[in-house]
Design a protein around this motif. Structure first.
Motif, short mmCIF file in Angstrom:
data_model
loop_
_atom_site.label_atom_id
_atom_site.label_comp_id
_atom_site.label_asym_id
_atom_site.label_seq_id
_atom_site.Cartn_x
_atom_site.Cartn_y
_atom_site.Cartn_z
N GLY A 72 0.60 -1.24 -0.08
CA GLY A 72 0.12 -0.03 0.25
C GLY A 72 0.79 1.19 0.10
N TRP A 73 0.20 2.47 -0.63
CA TRP A 73 1.10 3.48 -0.57
C TRP A 73 1.30 4.12 0.73
N ALA A 74 0.35 4.23 1.52
CA ALA A 74 0.36 4.79 3.13
C ALA A 74 1.37 4.07 3.69
N GLU A 75 1.72 2.65 3.37
CA GLU A 75 2.69 1.98 4.22
C GLU A 75 4.07 2.23 3.57
N THR A 76 4.16 2.57 2.41
CA THR A 76 5.39 2.97 1.61
C THR A 76 5.90 4.20 2.01
N ARG A 77 4.81 5.20 2.25
CA ARG A 77 5.33 6.39 2.53
C ARG A 77 5.66 6.56 4.00
N GLU A 78 5.12 5.85 4.78
CA GLU A 78 5.51 5.75 6.07
C GLU A 78 6.93 5.28 6.34
N ARG A 79 7.29 4.10 5.58
CA ARG A 79 8.51 3.30 5.65
C ARG A 79 9.54 4.34 5.09
N MET A 80 9.31 4.94 4.25
CA MET A 80 10.34 5.94 3.67
C MET A 80 10.53 7.04 4.55
N HIS A 81 9.32 7.59 5.36
CA HIS A 81 9.57 8.68 5.88
C HIS A 81 10.35 8.23 7.30
N TRP A 96 8.73 3.45 -4.86
CA TRP A 96 7.47 3.79 -5.50
C TRP A 96 7.22 2.68 -6.80
N LEU A 97 8.18 2.52 -7.31
CA LEU A 97 8.25 1.22 -8.43
C LEU A 97 7.94 0.09 -7.83
N ALA A 98 8.47 -0.41 -6.56
CA ALA A 98 8.29 -1.55 -6.05
C ALA A 98 6.96 -1.75 -5.58
N THR A 99 6.45 -0.55 -5.17
CA THR A 99 4.77 -0.60 -4.73
C THR A 99 3.89 -0.84 -6.01
N TRP A 100 4.38 0.16 -7.09
CA TRP A 100 3.30 0.31 -8.21
C TRP A 100 2.47 -0.66 -8.45
N TYR A 101 3.18 -2.10 -8.72
CA TYR A 101 2.55 -3.13 -9.30
C TYR A 101 1.87 -3.88 -8.54
N CYS A 102 1.85 -3.72 -7.20
CA CYS A 102 1.01 -4.43 -6.28
C CYS A 102 0.31 -3.66 -5.21
N ALA A 103 0.28 -2.27 -5.23
CA ALA A 103 -0.63 -1.18 -4.47
C ALA A 103 -1.90 -1.50 -4.89
N THR A 104 -2.74 -1.39 -3.88
CA THR A 104 -4.44 -1.26 -4.10
C THR A 104 -4.81 -0.27 -3.32
N GLY A 105 -5.85 0.50 -4.11
CA GLY A 105 -6.53 1.77 -3.57
C GLY A 105 -5.86 3.16 -3.83
N ASP A 106 -5.27 3.54 -2.57
CA ASP A 106 -4.68 4.58 -2.54
C ASP A 106 -3.56 5.19 -3.79
N ARG A 107 -2.75 6.25 -3.55
CA ARG A 107 -1.78 6.85 -4.67
C ARG A 107 -0.79 7.28 -3.76
N PRO A 108 0.27 7.39 -4.60
CA PRO A 108 1.48 8.10 -3.76
C PRO A 108 1.46 9.62 -3.35
N HIS A 109 1.79 9.99 -2.26
CA HIS A 109 1.66 11.41 -1.84
C HIS A 109 2.93 12.09 -2.01
N LEU A 110 2.99 13.26 -2.46
CA LEU A 110 4.14 13.82 -3.07
C LEU A 110 4.64 14.62 -2.02
N GLY A 111 3.89 15.06 -1.16
CA GLY A 111 4.33 16.14 -0.15
C GLY A 111 5.19 15.63 1.19
N THR A 112 5.01 14.35 1.54
CA THR A 112 5.79 14.02 2.38
C THR A 112 7.34 13.58 2.13
N PRO A 113 7.51 12.94 0.83
CA PRO A 113 8.90 12.81 0.35
C PRO A 113 9.68 14.46 0.31
N LEU A 114 8.90 15.31 -0.24
CA LEU A 114 9.49 16.71 -0.40
C LEU A 114 9.64 17.33 0.67
#
Length: 179
Positions: free
Chosen positions: A19-28, A93-111
């Motif tokens: 999921g995108w939220a989990e990816t965002r949190e892991r990178m954060h 994000w590329l690793a998440t792209w093919y198996c993510a469901t629902g949400d979308r990547p959020h650009l604010g937190t990485p910036l």
């Protein structure tokens, strides 16, 4: 920075890759807890290197002002960790792209995390110029890790809101200024 963040992300990819939220949190979490101490140490080492080389006299004769001279030497060290973080974020994000469901990547937190890394490198550069000790860089990195860990995990009170590391629930998006 790139190797450290990719290794930290790959270690627990089963937890965040769905999921995108989990990816965002892991990178954060990786950027703040691992990247900030590394950026502090890199900036401190580069600032100390300039002080050890005795460039103060050379810079005093330059036509540029103090701020321009500082930024000319500090910005490359500050921008490389942000670039490594950007590439690591793109890879996750590329690793998440093919198996993510629902949400979308959020650009604010990485910036915002990249801005935190740049700020940490600049702060480390200032410390490196002021402190004439070779162990300043590793000790600054350890101190940064401890302070961020205490503010992020402990009951930090009023100082917890100032920390760039604050966990958010995986179903919500943090406000843009939080990191």
């Amino acid at each position: 920075m790139l190797l450290m963040l990719v290794a930290a992300s790959a270690a627990g990819s089963q937890q965040w890759q769905g999921g995108w939220a989990e990816t965002r949190e892991r990178m954060h979490v990786s950027a703040v807890l691992l990247g900030v101490p590394l950026a502090l140490a890199a900036g401190c080492w580069q600032g100390g290197r300039e002080r050890r080389r005795g460039t103060a006299e050379l810079l005093a004769t330059a036509v540029r002002g103090r701020t321009a001279a500082f930024l000319a030497s500090a910005l490359p060290v500050a921008l490389w960790p942000a670039a490594g973080y950007a590439v690591a974020t793109a890879l996750t994000w590329l690793a998440t792209w093919y198996c993510a469901t629902g949400d979308r990547p959020h650009l604010g937190t990485p910036l915002a995390d990249a801005a935190v890394l740049v700020s940490a490198a600049l702060a480390g550069h200032v410390v490196g110029r002021l402190v004439a000790w070779r162990l300043a860089a590793p000790l600054l990195a350890v101190a940064g890790y401890v302070v961020l860990g205490v503010l992020g995990y402990g009951d930090a009170g009023w100082a917890g809101g100032l920390s760039p590391y604050t966990e958010t629930p995986s179903d919500s998006v943090p406000v843009w200024w939080q990191p």
